[in-house]
Design an enzyme around this catalytic site. Structure first.
Site, PDB file in Angstrom:
ATOM      1  N   ARG A  88       0.836  -1.212   0.000  1.00  0.00           N
ATOM      2  CA  ARG A  88       0.000   0.000   0.000  1.00  0.00           C
ATOM      3  C   ARG A  88       0.876   1.270   0.000  1.00  0.00           C
ATOM      4  NH1 ARG A  88      -4.801  -1.021   2.421  1.00  0.00           N
ATOM      5  NH2 ARG A  88      -3.720  -2.360   3.913  1.00  0.00           N
ATOM      6  N   TYR A  89       1.962   1.229   0.765  1.00  0.00           N
ATOM      7  CA  TYR A  89       2.848   2.383   0.896  1.00  0.00           C
ATOM      8  C   TYR A  89       4.158   2.051   0.170  1.00  0.00           C
ATOM      9  CZ  TYR A  89      -0.283   3.193   4.893  1.00  0.00           C
ATOM     10  OH  TYR A  89      -1.378   3.368   5.687  1.00  0.00           O
ATOM     11  N   ARG A  92       7.190  -0.129   2.216  1.00  0.00           N
ATOM     12  CA  ARG A  92       6.940  -1.290   3.071  1.00  0.00           C
ATOM     13  C   ARG A  92       5.807  -2.147   2.528  1.00  0.00           C
ATOM     14  NH1 ARG A  92       5.461   3.531   4.797  1.00  0.00           N
ATOM     15  NH2 ARG A  92       3.546   3.928   5.957  1.00  0.00           N
ATOM     16  N   CYS A 101      -5.478 -17.309  13.804  1.00  0.00           N
ATOM     17  CA  CYS A 101      -5.126 -16.489  14.974  1.00  0.00           C
ATOM     18  C   CYS A 101      -5.314 -17.333  16.234  1.00  0.00           C
ATOM     19  CB  CYS A 101      -6.041 -15.276  15.077  1.00  0.00           C
ATOM     20  SG  CYS A 101      -5.944 -14.193  13.652  1.00  0.00           S
ATOM     21  N   CYS A 105     -10.891 -11.792  17.357  1.00  0.00           N
ATOM     22  CA  CYS A 105     -11.450 -10.569  17.925  1.00  0.00           C
ATOM     23  C   CYS A 105     -12.741 -10.253  17.174  1.00  0.00           C
ATOM     24  CB  CYS A 105     -10.446  -9.436  17.764  1.00  0.00           C
ATOM     25  SG  CYS A 105      -8.780  -9.909  18.297  1.00  0.00           S
ATOM     26  N   CYS A 108     -12.555  -7.581  14.327  1.00  0.00           N
ATOM     27  CA  CYS A 108     -11.406  -7.687  13.416  1.00  0.00           C
ATOM     28  C   CYS A 108     -11.726  -7.116  12.034  1.00  0.00           C
ATOM     29  CB  CYS A 108     -10.992  -9.147  13.275  1.00  0.00           C
ATOM     30  SG  CYS A 108      -9.644  -9.358  12.090  1.00  0.00           S
ATOM     31  N   ARG A 110     -10.133  -7.830   9.440  1.00  0.00           N
ATOM     32  CA  ARG A 110      -9.940  -8.881   8.430  1.00  0.00           C
ATOM     33  C   ARG A 110     -10.826 -10.082   8.736  1.00  0.00           C
ATOM     34  NH1 ARG A 110      -3.929  -7.761   8.557  1.00  0.00           N
ATOM     35  NH2 ARG A 110      -3.720  -6.154   6.979  1.00  0.00           N
ATOM     36  N   ASP A 271     -12.639   0.003  12.473  1.00  0.00           N
ATOM     37  CA  ASP A 271     -12.886  -0.071  11.027  1.00  0.00           C
ATOM     38  C   ASP A 271     -14.329  -0.488  10.747  1.00  0.00           C
ATOM     39  OD1 ASP A 271     -10.251   0.549   9.967  1.00  0.00           O
ATOM     40  OD2 ASP A 271      -9.620  -1.291  10.985  1.00  0.00           O
ATOM     41  N   ASP A 308      -7.980   4.252   9.310  1.00  0.00           N
ATOM     42  CA  ASP A 308      -7.609   3.611   8.058  1.00  0.00           C
ATOM     43  C   ASP A 308      -8.701   3.972   7.062  1.00  0.00           C
ATOM     44  OD1 ASP A 308      -5.788   1.890   6.668  1.00  0.00           O
ATOM     45  OD2 ASP A 308      -5.541   0.857   8.594  1.00  0.00           O
ATOM     46  N   LYS A 315      -3.574   4.960   6.353  1.00  0.00           N
ATOM     47  CA  LYS A 315      -3.955   5.546   7.648  1.00  0.00           C
ATOM     48  C   LYS A 315      -3.660   7.043   7.655  1.00  0.00           C
ATOM     49  CE  LYS A 315      -1.522   2.224   9.876  1.00  0.00           C
ATOM     50  NZ  LYS A 315      -1.800   1.071   9.064  1.00  0.00           N
TER      51      LYS A 315
HETATM   52  S1  SF4 Z   1      -7.520  -8.465  15.134  1.00  0.00           S
HETATM   53 FE1  SF4 Z   1      -8.030 -10.022  13.579  1.00  0.00          FE
HETATM   54  S2  SF4 Z   1      -6.065 -10.663  12.747  1.00  0.00           S
HETATM   55 FE2  SF4 Z   1      -5.648  -9.645  14.718  1.00  0.00          FE
HETATM   56  S3  SF4 Z   1      -5.641 -11.309  16.254  1.00  0.00           S
HETATM   57 FE3  SF4 Z   1      -7.709 -10.437  16.225  1.00  0.00          FE
HETATM   58  S4  SF4 Z   1      -8.807 -11.775  14.775  1.00  0.00           S
HETATM   59 FE4  SF4 Z   1      -6.630 -12.112  14.392  1.00  0.00          FE
END
Ligand code: SF4
Length: 350
Positions: A88-89, A92, A101, A105, A108, A110, A271, A308, A315
């Protein structure tokens, strides 16, 4: 207690009411669930607004999708030239080694891409192509291992990737984004720590923490092992309703992080991930909290509050703003607000 992965297990351990089981099955069918014992033990089952439960125990509210929510809220796909890379940048890239994971979360960004039913790790040919992409672009100064969580990989697999990056001269810095020291601190073994380090280049570790209660004695010991091994530690936190959206709670987290030798780096605005409206705050709340921390907590404890920008535009800091430009007789002049809310001219006026 094993890692809890189903609504039935959550109900059995008193973490979800049995009458929610059908709705939670629908949530779990769409978004991965994993609650490791370290985090489950922190949850106060008598508190319906427990900040640890809000982050990790699925809720029927996740089925409520808002029109503005996006399956790829920060636009990873638009910047993915080859599998596993997000560029994206200019200087990096992200290298996404796995979709798994230690904990999932509920907010999340993603969430549509992570989980055990997604492809587990970059297949060897795809990983080789991703490394070739990095090798062929001298402008790539930093590689950020993310996912999923790169620290769920075995030390052997991680070491192989790190050694490949060590051999790419123009890559000067490697950063690892992880929740493992918090979610599964026992994974931070001597072997894994050694695998994270490479010769001649620093490995930065960005730990994801949102509430000071996540920094258990075990998590603190895991972070200390990383710091003692010479890896600078940063923290990324997400501003979440009912988890850390007051100056008191966020300030406590920032101080606890610094006490653990972890420099607060970013405070992310939530997000627009699907089914996460119940955990998002508005930007005014974030600015209010940041303003309350400014000047009252050490500069070491100040993260940058960022959004973001949806669509993959990267960001940007979102305040609060302390500066007002005023032209005086054609010359640049500003009015700046101090941490007590008093305004001052710069340069000072008579
Ligand atoms: S925020 Fe998303 S990618 Fe990061 S640990 Fe939690 S579930 Fe996994």
């Amino acid at each position: 207690m094993p890692t809890l992965r189903t609504p039935a297990q959550l109900c059995e351990h008193g973490l979800a009411p049995p009458e929610h089981r059908a709705a939670l099955k629908a949530v779990a069918a769409r978004y991965a669930v994993a609650l490791p014992p370290t985090l489950a033990a922190l949850i106060d089952r008598q508190d319906p607004r427990d900040p640890i439960a809000r982050q990790f125990v699925p809720s029927a509210a996740e089925l409520d999708h808002k029109p503005e929510e996006l399956s790829d809220p920060i636009g990873d796909d638009a910047h993915s030239p080859v599998a596993g890379i997000v560029h994206r940048y200019p200087d990096r890239v992200l290298l996404k080694l796995t979709h798994v994971c230690a904990v999932y979360c509920r907010f999340c960004f993603r969430r549509e891409m992570v989980g055990p039913d997604k492809p587990n790790a970059l297949a060897p040919a795809a990983l080789a192509a991703a490394l070739d992409y990095i090798r062929g672009r001298p402008e790539i100064w930093e590689v950020i291992l993310t996912g999923g969580d790169p620290l769920v990989l075995s030390a052997r697999r991680l070491r192989a990737v790190m050694k490949s990056l060590e051999r790419i001269d123009h890559v000067k810095v490697v950063r690892i984004h992880t929740r493992v020291p918090i979610a599964d601190p026992a994974r931070i073994t001597g072997d894994l720590v050694r695998a994270m380090k490479i010769k001649g280049k620093p490995t930065y570790v960005a730990v994801h923490v949102n509430n000071a209660r996540e920094l258990t004695a075990e998590a603190r010991a895991a972070c200390a092992a990383l710091a003692d091994a010479g890896m600078p530690l940063l923290a990324q936190s997400v501003l979440l309703a009912g988890v850390n959206d007051t100056p008191e709670v966020l300030g406590e987290l920032m101080r606890a992080l610094v006490e653990c030798r972890i420099k607060p780096y970013y405070l992310h605005h939530g997000d627009l991930a699907p089914g996460t409206a119940h955990l998002r705050t508005d930007i005014a709340t974030g600015q209010h909290v940041m303003r309350a921390l400014h000047g009252r907590l050490s500069g070491l404890c100040q993260p940058t509050y960022v959004l973001d920008i949806p669509g993959g535009h990267g960001k940007s800091p979102i305040g609060p703003n302390y500066l007002e430009r005023t032209g005086i007789n054609g010359s640049e002049h500003v009015v700046i607000e101090d941490f007590n809310g008093q305004r001052h001219h710069y340069p000072p006026r008579d």
